[in-house]
Write an enzyme that holds these catalytic residues in place. Structure first.
Site, PDB file in Angstrom:
ATOM      1  N   ARG A  58      -5.864   9.454  16.097  1.00  0.00           N
ATOM      2  CA  ARG A  58      -4.448   9.275  14.789  1.00  0.00           C
ATOM      3  C   ARG A  58      -3.238  10.322  15.974  1.00  0.00           C
ATOM      4  O   ARG A  58      -2.246   9.632  15.216  1.00  0.00           O
ATOM      5  CB  ARG A  58      -5.175  10.565  13.836  1.00  0.00           C
ATOM      6  CG  ARG A  58      -4.278  10.929  12.886  1.00  0.00           C
ATOM      7  CD  ARG A  58      -4.203  11.830  11.706  1.00  0.00           C
ATOM      8  NE  ARG A  58      -5.795  12.953  12.015  1.00  0.00           N
ATOM      9  CZ  ARG A  58      -4.537  14.130  12.439  1.00  0.00           C
ATOM     10  NH1 ARG A  58      -3.073  14.112  12.473  1.00  0.00           N
ATOM     11  NH2 ARG A  58      -5.367  14.419  12.701  1.00  0.00           N
ATOM     12  N   TYR A 111      10.453  -5.046  -2.431  1.00  0.00           N
ATOM     13  CA  TYR A 111       9.365  -4.612  -2.538  1.00  0.00           C
ATOM     14  C   TYR A 111       8.566  -3.531  -3.552  1.00  0.00           C
ATOM     15  O   TYR A 111       9.144  -2.525  -3.232  1.00  0.00           O
ATOM     16  CB  TYR A 111       8.602  -4.639  -1.190  1.00  0.00           C
ATOM     17  CG  TYR A 111       6.667  -4.952  -1.207  1.00  0.00           C
ATOM     18  CD1 TYR A 111       6.093  -5.941  -1.702  1.00  0.00           C
ATOM     19  CD2 TYR A 111       6.113  -3.706  -0.845  1.00  0.00           C
ATOM     20  CE1 TYR A 111       4.872  -6.006  -1.735  1.00  0.00           C
ATOM     21  CE2 TYR A 111       5.078  -3.664  -1.013  1.00  0.00           C
ATOM     22  CZ  TYR A 111       3.852  -4.915  -1.615  1.00  0.00           C
ATOM     23  OH  TYR A 111       2.910  -4.807  -1.551  1.00  0.00           O
TER      24      TYR A 111
HETATM   25  C1  PLP Z   1       3.899  -5.960   2.135  1.00  0.00           C
HETATM   26  C2  PLP Z   1       4.643  -5.808   1.778  1.00  0.00           C
HETATM   27  C3  PLP Z   1       4.660  -4.133   1.956  1.00  0.00           C
HETATM   28  C4  PLP Z   1       3.938  -3.268   2.111  1.00  0.00           C
HETATM   29  O1  PLP Z   1       2.746  -3.661   3.022  1.00  0.00           O
HETATM   30  P1  PLP Z   1       0.770  -3.373   3.097  1.00  0.00           P
HETATM   31  O2  PLP Z   1       0.840  -3.704   4.219  1.00  0.00           O
HETATM   32  O3  PLP Z   1       0.700  -4.457   1.892  1.00  0.00           O
HETATM   33  O4  PLP Z   1       1.387  -2.048   2.888  1.00  0.00           O
HETATM   34  C5  PLP Z   1       6.156  -3.668   2.496  1.00  0.00           C
HETATM   35  N1  PLP Z   1       7.584  -4.202   2.271  1.00  0.00           N
HETATM   36  C6  PLP Z   1       7.322  -5.840   2.276  1.00  0.00           C
HETATM   37  C7  PLP Z   1       8.870  -6.495   2.489  1.00  0.00           C
HETATM   38  C8  PLP Z   1       6.041  -6.257   2.283  1.00  0.00           C
HETATM   39  O5  PLP Z   1       5.866  -7.582   2.200  1.00  0.00           O
END
Ligand code: PLP
Length: 392
Positions: A58, A111
């Site tokens: 970790r 997002y």
């Molecule tokens: C998919 C995505 C995330 C989140 O990522 P995960 O790997 O699904 O946790 C964050 N920002 C953007 C722009 C994304 O497309």
């Protein structure tokens, strides 16, 4: 004389790894949760940071470290911190920079879960936030407060495909004593390097372009400053959102072909965007590579290519969107992006169907909006697929 830095594709292929004692050309998978100390003194020196080495996965692991170094090298940062998911990277950035009474300004079309995390959880701890259209820097300037600690920008953003001036946002953040973090998932470090434009932190969902094969969920953060990087790593370690060695191995493999994949997918995207723009059933196309895109010139200045994300509006609204989803054969109906395979999504009938029409419209998820994440298939086949699905 300083040696010239190798080009981006050379760095993507070789990373910073050199064959080890066995001669292994690829970084071995160190699938071990813990690492033996030579003796008590060695253990003490590792814990005190007097000696470099591995203690517990970790905290650090050679396979994960090779991945962090490779990404930091292409983002031109001091180092990287890998996380179990992209959202783990987002949370690590928030928790490192924000505290009680702090204020955050972010992109309105960020997002969804990056916004939800703040509104649902950080607010409970006294963090305030404003989400504004950062493609107009005046909105960002107006939202800044004395307590603003973090400006968090996603560019390009999705599915609005808005572009924010990163150098301009960095100047505003720094004028107010805040840090600028950029979610660079959509551009990938192949097309855009926010640290070079003045950002303090860049982060990715490596689930998308960096891994590129739709088979791993993960994230990574790169910072330009070693002190800030150490604070980010401490939060990752203490919140336990570490990457796994096998995950890191797969992503290192994906990273080698990032340049090839992005070049191919964006060439496909340009041809498809032009074809869609001329299609009678398509009301509008949002692709930053098209001169019709409002921030096309800005994208041209701060990115070295336009990427492979397209959104378009169908004339027939909800029904036309549903129909298209049921008729495509080559594109796969799925969320996500940045993989070798083309994915298609209709927010109004799929991901955002539970929202009211009013809320969807306000967020820009209009009834006929389709998100098309272009892959590396033969472009003739992708166009033929859309053509048969849109006609008849
Ligand atoms: C998919 C995505 C995330 C989140 O990522 P995960 O790997 O699904 O946790 C964050 N920002 C953007 C722009 C994304 O497309």
């Amino acid at each position: 004389m300083q040696a010239k830095q190798p080009g981006i594709n050379s760095r993507l292929v070789h990373g910073t790894y050199r064959p080890d004692a066995t001669g292994a050309v690829n970084v071995p998978i160190y699938q071990s949760s813990t690492f033996a100390f030579r003796n008590a003194e060695h253990g003490a020196a590792l814990f005190a940071g007097r000696e470099k080495g591995y203690i517990y996965t970790r905290i650090g692991n050679p396979t994960i470290g090779a991945f962090e170094d490779a990404v930091a090298s292409i983002e031109n940062g001091a180092g990287g911190v890998a996380t179990s998911s992209g959202l783990g990277a987002v949370n690590t950035v928030y928790m490192t920079v924000l505290g009680q009474g702090a204020h955050l300004v972010s992109t309105a079309s960020v997002y969804g879960p990056s916004r939800g995390l703040v509104e649902k959880h950080y607010r409970r701890y006294g963090v305030e936030a404003d989400f504004v259209d950062t493609s107009d820097l005046d909105n960002l300037k107006r939202a800044m407060r004395p307590e603003t600690r973090l400006v968090y920008v996603e560019s390009p953003s999705n599915p609005a495909m808005q572009v924010t001036d990163i150098a301009g946002a960095a100047a505003i953040a720094h004028d107010h004593g805040a840090l600028l973090a950029v979610d660079n998932t959509f551009a990938s470090p192949y097309l855009q390097r926010p640290l070079d434009l003045g950002a303090d932190i860049v982060l990715h969902s490596i689930t998308k372009f960096i891994n590129g094969h739709a088979d791993v969920v993960g994230g990574v953060i790169v910072a330009g400053d070693a002190g800030l990087l150490a604070r980010l790593r401490d939060v990752m370690v203490q919140t336990g959102c570490s990457m796994d060695p096998h995950q890191a191995f797969l992503v290192l493999r994906g990273l080698k072909t990032l340049g090839l994949r992005v070049e191919r997918a964006q060439a496909n995207a340009m041809a498809i965007a032009r074809w869609l723009e001329a299609h009678p059933m398509v009301a509008s196309v949002r692709y930053i590579g098209l001169p019709s895109h409002p921030q096309h010139e800005l994208a041209r200045r701060q990115m070295s290519g336009f990427g492979s994300m397209i959104s378009f509006e169908l004339k027939g609204g909800l029904e036309a969107g549903r129909r298209l989803m049921d008729r495509v054969r080559l594109a796969t109906l799925a969320v996500s992006l940045g993989g070798v395979e083309t994915l298609i999504e209709h927010p109004a009938s799929m991901t955002h169907a539970s929202m009211s029409k009013e809320a969807r419209d306000a967020a820009g998820f209009t009834d006929g909006l389709v998100r098309y994440a272009v892959g590396i298939e033969d472009v003739e086949d992708l166009i033929a697929d859309l053509d048969q699905a849109l006609s008849g």
